[in-house]
Design an enzyme around this catalytic site. Structure first.
Site, short mmCIF file in Angstrom:
data_model
loop_
_atom_site.label_atom_id
_atom_site.label_comp_id
_atom_site.label_asym_id
_atom_site.label_seq_id
_atom_site.Cartn_x
_atom_site.Cartn_y
_atom_site.Cartn_z
N HIS A 1 25.28 62.81 27.66
CA HIS A 1 24.85 63.69 28.76
C HIS A 1 25.20 63.09 30.12
O HIS A 1 25.73 63.80 30.99
CB HIS A 1 23.34 63.94 28.70
CG HIS A 1 22.82 64.56 29.95
ND1 HIS A 1 22.85 65.91 30.21
CD2 HIS A 1 22.31 63.98 31.07
CE1 HIS A 1 22.37 66.15 31.41
NE2 HIS A 1 22.03 64.99 31.96
N GLN B 1 38.54 41.48 49.66
CA GLN B 1 37.25 40.80 49.67
C GLN B 1 36.79 40.66 51.13
O GLN B 1 37.38 41.22 52.02
CB GLN B 1 37.37 39.44 48.98
CG GLN B 1 37.67 39.52 47.49
CD GLN B 1 36.53 40.13 46.69
OE1 GLN B 1 35.38 40.20 47.13
NE2 GLN B 1 36.86 40.57 45.47
N ASP C 1 40.51 46.44 34.60
CA ASP C 1 40.08 45.39 35.52
C ASP C 1 40.84 44.12 35.14
O ASP C 1 41.36 43.99 34.04
CB ASP C 1 38.57 45.19 35.39
CG ASP C 1 38.01 44.30 36.48
OD1 ASP C 1 38.77 43.89 37.37
OD2 ASP C 1 36.80 44.01 36.43
N SER C 2 40.91 43.19 36.05
CA SER C 2 41.74 41.99 35.85
C SER C 2 41.01 40.82 35.22
O SER C 2 41.62 39.86 34.77
CB SER C 2 42.29 41.52 37.20
OG SER C 2 41.22 41.16 38.06
N GLY D 1 33.83 42.97 45.62
CA GLY D 1 32.73 42.20 46.20
C GLY D 1 31.65 43.04 46.85
O GLY D 1 30.89 42.54 47.68
N ASP E 1 34.06 53.33 39.28
CA ASP E 1 33.71 53.05 37.89
C ASP E 1 32.35 52.38 37.87
O ASP E 1 31.95 51.74 38.84
CB ASP E 1 34.74 52.11 37.24
CG ASP E 1 34.49 50.65 37.62
OD1 ASP E 1 33.81 49.95 36.86
OD2 ASP E 1 34.97 50.23 38.69
#
Length: 369
Positions: free
Chosen positions: A336, A190, A92-93, A217, A267
């Site tokens: 798990h 966005q 990520d940035s 967003g 993610d």
């Protein structure tokens, strides 16, 4: 990076594909375990590499920039060597931290995001260029442009401003990225829940031309149905020949619904965060292992689990560990959950390829609501 579209579901926009990186091939739809600070929290590298085998994990530019720092990562030969991980890494940035740590920063179009470090209060300037430079120090396979991720709002002026800032920063990120051939750079759209703003943002990013595109967003407090609606209305405006990433999502039902609309990558911290609170995800749904009804349950959490070490423990034992505040409970349940998410994604890919995704979707979409 070339995205290979293998199969599209005939009754929805779900799609299975793959793309190659220097550190391995990524099959989509894919869920990336989050390794914010160079570790998937509570999960040993041994289990991650030997048993779970995710195609890719995620690291966070902002947090790694603060600690251990770009210099140490460069000296180590990048994040792969630093954390002993050989598969692909996406970073990520720092754009999400602009929102999540908003009380510690302000935005300047020219300078970037000006932070007061949440660790020691030092002034940190994260410009689009600096973000890419740190990601290069990390040696990530997939980098993200720096963007402004606004909080949930219906104020179109706020969202339009975020698009303007994000587009300007995306251009600068692309310039700093340069002509990297072995890495990928993704743009981030966005626009909140407004179709016209989303399309505007997407079209501006396509003009810049990225290896892949993310929807930012979202998953910031809106209803799940609203998130699915805006994906349904706007994903067709993205190039079909490039991967689509929905950032920070989410629960199994979030993922399943977004795959149905055409998302390829996900993610989220939910698997490990839930593991630390005693909540497990299984093929029977959520299991809250804090519940006293599991106090005498001698059955393992998942009889079908292929990780023998997990099947060694009963729900009764896990319930005991939680109530005793033992860290092993968090470790076992997190392991798990990460395993289940990877298994869940494999089944999604298999059903898309077999033309049975719709029945799989109907069976599981309500189970995790």
């Amino acid at each position: 990076m070339k995205f290979n579209l293998i199969q599209t579901d005939p009754s929805s926009s779900a799609r299975a594909g793959s793309f190659a990186t220097d550190h391995g091939t990524i099959e989509t739809p894919i869920f990336m375990p989050v390794g914010t600070a160079a570790t998937v929290k509570g999960v040993h590298q041994r289990e991650l590499k030997k048993d779970i085998k995710p195609d890719i994990i995620l690291g966070n530019t902002y947090h790694l920039y603060l600690r251990p720092g770009a210099e140490i990562l460069e000296q180590a030969g990048g994040l792969h060597r630093f954390m002993n991980w050989s598969a692909p890494i996406l970073t990520d940035s720092g754009g999400y931290q602009i929102m999540s740590l908003s009380k510690f920063n302000k935005i300047d179009l020219k300078m970037g995001a000006i932070f007061r470090s949440h660790l020691d209060g030092k002034k940190i300037i994260l410009s689009p260029e600096k973000s890419i430079q740190v990601q290069k120090s990390i040696n990530s396979d997939i980098m993200m442009v720096l963007d402004e991720c606004p909080k949930l709002t219906t104020d179109k002026k706020v969202l339009s401003k975020a698009i303007d800032v994000s587009t300007h920063w995306a251009k600068r990120s692309k310039t700093e990225f340069g002509n990297e051939k072995s890495k990928a750079l993704f743009g981030i759209a966005q626009g909140g829940l407004f179709k016209d703003l989303r399309i505007e943002s997407i079209e501006k990013l396509i003009e810049i031309n990225f290896n892949g595109y993310a929807m930012g967003g979202l998953a910031v407090g809106e209803k799940q149905s609203d998130m699915f609606m805006i994906l349904n209305e706007t994903l067709d405006y993205l190039p079909k020949e490039k991967p689509r990433y929905l950032m920070g999502v989410g629960t199994p039902s979030d993922i399943l619904g977004a795959v149905k609309e055409g998302i390829d990558m996900f993610d989220c911290v939910i698997p490990t965060r839930s593991g630390r609170t005693g909540l497990a995800f299984t093929w029977q749904g959520r299991v809250n292992l804090k519940n006293s009804k599991y106090q005498n349950d001698k059955m393992p959490l998942d009889e079908g689990c292929e990780i023998k070490e997990l099947n060694m423990y009963s729900k009764s034992y896990l319930n005991h560990l939680i109530k005793s505040n033992e860290m092993l409970a968090s470790m076992l349940i997190s392991l798990h959950n990460i395993y289940f998410y990877q298994q869940f994604m494999r089944e999604i890919r298999r059903n898309i390829k077999n033309g049975t995704f719709q029945s799989f979707y109907k069976k599981y979409i309500k189970l995790f609501d």
